[in-house]
Design an enzyme around this catalytic site. Structure first.
Site, short mmCIF file in Angstrom:
data_model
loop_
_atom_site.label_atom_id
_atom_site.label_comp_id
_atom_site.label_asym_id
_atom_site.label_seq_id
_atom_site.Cartn_x
_atom_site.Cartn_y
_atom_site.Cartn_z
N GLU A 68 17.60 2.44 -0.08
CA GLU A 68 17.55 1.33 0.86
C GLU A 68 17.32 0.00 0.15
OE1 GLU A 68 16.02 3.80 4.74
OE2 GLU A 68 14.47 3.01 3.45
N HIS A 91 -4.24 -2.51 -6.41
CA HIS A 91 -4.91 -1.82 -5.29
C HIS A 91 -6.36 -1.41 -5.52
CE1 HIS A 91 -1.10 -2.05 -3.35
NE2 HIS A 91 -0.52 -1.18 -4.13
N CYS A 122 15.27 -7.43 -1.48
CA CYS A 122 14.35 -6.43 -2.04
C CYS A 122 15.19 -5.21 -2.39
CB CYS A 122 13.29 -6.10 -0.98
SG CYS A 122 12.22 -4.74 -1.47
N CYS A 177 2.27 5.51 -0.11
CA CYS A 177 3.66 5.02 -0.12
C CYS A 177 4.62 6.09 0.39
CB CYS A 177 4.04 4.59 -1.53
SG CYS A 177 5.73 3.99 -1.66
N CYS A 218 7.20 -3.05 2.87
CA CYS A 218 6.74 -2.45 1.61
C CYS A 218 6.22 -1.05 1.84
CB CYS A 218 5.57 -3.26 1.06
SG CYS A 218 6.04 -4.58 0.00
N ASN A 253 1.31 -1.14 5.55
CA ASN A 253 2.29 -0.70 6.53
C ASN A 253 2.11 0.78 6.75
OD1 ASN A 253 3.64 -3.31 6.69
ND2 ASN A 253 4.20 -2.90 4.57
N CYS A 275 1.90 7.52 -5.59
CA CYS A 275 0.94 6.69 -4.84
C CYS A 275 0.78 7.29 -3.43
CB CYS A 275 1.43 5.25 -4.75
SG CYS A 275 1.79 4.52 -6.34
N CYS A 325 11.08 8.52 -6.09
CA CYS A 325 10.17 7.89 -7.06
C CYS A 325 9.43 8.99 -7.81
CB CYS A 325 9.17 6.98 -6.35
SG CYS A 325 8.20 5.96 -7.49
N1 SAH Z 1 7.08 1.02 -7.75
C1 SAH Z 1 6.92 -0.38 -7.70
C2 SAH Z 1 7.79 -1.08 -6.67
C3 SAH Z 1 7.92 -0.47 -5.30
S1 SAH Z 1 6.61 -0.59 -4.16
C4 SAH Z 1 5.47 -0.73 -7.49
O1 SAH Z 1 4.67 0.17 -7.29
O2 SAH Z 1 5.11 -1.89 -7.57
C5 SAH Z 1 6.46 -2.26 -3.71
C6 SAH Z 1 5.03 -2.62 -3.28
O3 SAH Z 1 4.69 -2.01 -2.02
C7 SAH Z 1 3.96 -2.15 -4.25
O4 SAH Z 1 3.02 -3.17 -4.44
C8 SAH Z 1 3.33 -0.98 -3.52
O5 SAH Z 1 2.04 -0.70 -3.96
C9 SAH Z 1 3.38 -1.46 -2.10
N2 SAH Z 1 3.24 -0.42 -1.09
C10 SAH Z 1 3.53 0.89 -1.19
N3 SAH Z 1 3.26 1.52 -0.03
C11 SAH Z 1 2.80 0.58 0.82
C12 SAH Z 1 2.40 0.61 2.18
N4 SAH Z 1 2.43 1.72 2.89
N5 SAH Z 1 2.00 -0.56 2.73
C13 SAH Z 1 2.01 -1.71 2.04
N6 SAH Z 1 2.39 -1.79 0.75
C14 SAH Z 1 2.79 -0.65 0.15
#
Ligand code: SAH
Length: 345
Positions: free
Chosen positions: A93, A221, A106, A120, A338, A295, A117, A113
């Site tokens: 996406e 985080h 974006c 995510c 995100c 989110n 995390c 991935c």
């Molecule tokens: N892998 C990379 C880029 C993708 S995630 C990274 O980790 O930076 C992009 C951003 O969204 C990151 O800062 C990640 O921590 C954040 N993110 C992931 N899940 C999220 C969620 N459920 N709500 C808000 N931000 C989130």
């Protein structure tokens, strides 16, 4: 799926060699690449200044792989999410985010991935493969067109915050950025590109050595090592100490300030000790903090902390002259925000 090679995997020198060894003029390489990269030609037949016998040769020996829009969704706030299909059927996406003075693309860098995390949605998908440079580039081309078509405005910024960990696909991400910023590609300034990483110290040092011009964002985080490991388990192997060292190396080499992305969750990182740890971490390297709204991904363990906690973070950081902002979420209603990208379609 064709067994012919994708012509976009060759650079100008490699293509020249192929042409010479097949008795074609080497200067044609530049013309062919111009059609493919700058004009986004999808078929060899479109290449009107290429002689017929060369077009025949190209068709017999190569394909041009292109991404296809599988599904497009529009959010009530204007955000557009595209599910795009790759040549081998995988779907990733990419998102267009409009604001008053910017249009941001974006983009994704991997199918799924490899990191884990816990908060995510993309992490729930297995990493299937890395995206090729052209597959990343094409996402930008697509969003650039949507920006003109739907908003009558040019694309201004690119963030690598879609699916995947860009520094785990380092070579292809760098190649795509080279193309995006080069005159033979889209000619966009690298200063308008942000690569967001979960923090892979070895790779951060490597890109610092490359003399890249884009900006770096790190998904922090938590600045408390055990806590970060509990929400981002890979931190176990590449801990905060190493991350911190790699970031000061990045700053020493690039003189570019780092943005820390940081979500505050209830009962996870909402105490004064968490705030102090973040302040200490920020003091080590010139940086600013972006508090991003959580989110929802339907996991009861993760709940956004209330606004007074966010304000406490901001106030404390600012009292130490560390810039901090709250980033509002976009496109939540279509799962385009995100951490929500997970191919629900
Ligand atoms: N892998 C990379 C880029 C993708 S995630 C990274 O980790 O930076 C992009 C951003 O969204 C990151 O800062 C990640 O921590 C954040 N993110 C992931 N899940 C999220 C969620 N459920 N709500 C808000 N931000 C989130």
């Amino acid at each position: 799926m064709s067994s012919k090679k994708d012509i976009r995997s060759f650079n100008e020198d490699q293509l020249k060699e192929i042409l010479i060894s097949n008795s074609f003029k080497p200067f044609r390489a530049k013309q062919i690449l111009h059609w493919i990269w700058s004009k986004s030609a999808h078929r060899f037949d479109e290449m009107s200044n290429i002689p017929v016998n060369l077009i025949k040769f190209l068709k017999e020996n190569f394909v041009i792989n292109f991404i296809k829009v599988h599904r497009m969704q529009k959010s009530s706030d204007g955000t557009i999410k595209n599910a795009i299909e790759l040549y081998d059927g995988y779907i990733v996406e990419c998102v267009l985010i409009p604001t008053k003075d910017r249009i941001t693309a974006c983009v994704s860098s991997q199918v799924g991935c490899s990191l884990n995390c816990k908060f995510c949605a993309t992490a729930k998908l297995k990493r299937m493969r890395n995206l090729n440079p052209d597959e990343i580039y094409d996402q930008v081309v697509l969003i650039r067109k949507q920006s003109e078509d739907y908003f009558k405005r040019p694309l201004t910024n690119i963030v690598f915050m879609g699916m995947g960990e860009p520094l785990m696909n380092y070579n292809n991400v760098l190649k795509s950025i080279e193309k995006i910023s080069s005159k033979s590609g889209l000619g966009m300034s690298q200063k308008r590109i942000v690569v967001s990483t979960s923090g892979v110290p070895k790779m951060i040092k490597k890109i610092a050595d490359e003399g890249v011009k884009f900006k770096l964002a790190v998904s922090l985080h938590s600045a408390i090592n055990e806590k970060r490991t509990s929400i981002m388990p890979f931190n176990d192997k590449m801990n905060l100490k190493e991350l911190e060292e790699s970031l000061s190396y990045w700053y020493k080499k690039t003189k570019k300030i780092i943005t820390y992305e940081y979500v505050v969750w209830k009962g996870i990182n909402d105490t004064d000790a968490d705030i102090s740890a973040l302040v200490e971490f920020c003091k080590k390297t010139p940086s600013k903090v972006n508090l991003i709204q959580y989110n929802n991904i339907d996991d009861p363990d993760f709940v956004q902390a209330p606004v007074h906690i966010l304000n406490k973070y901001i106030k404390t950081l600012e009292s130490y002259k560390i810039k901090a902002t709250i980033r509002k979420s976009r496109g939540q209603d279509i799962d385009a925000a995100c951490g929500q990208l997970a191919n629900k379609s």
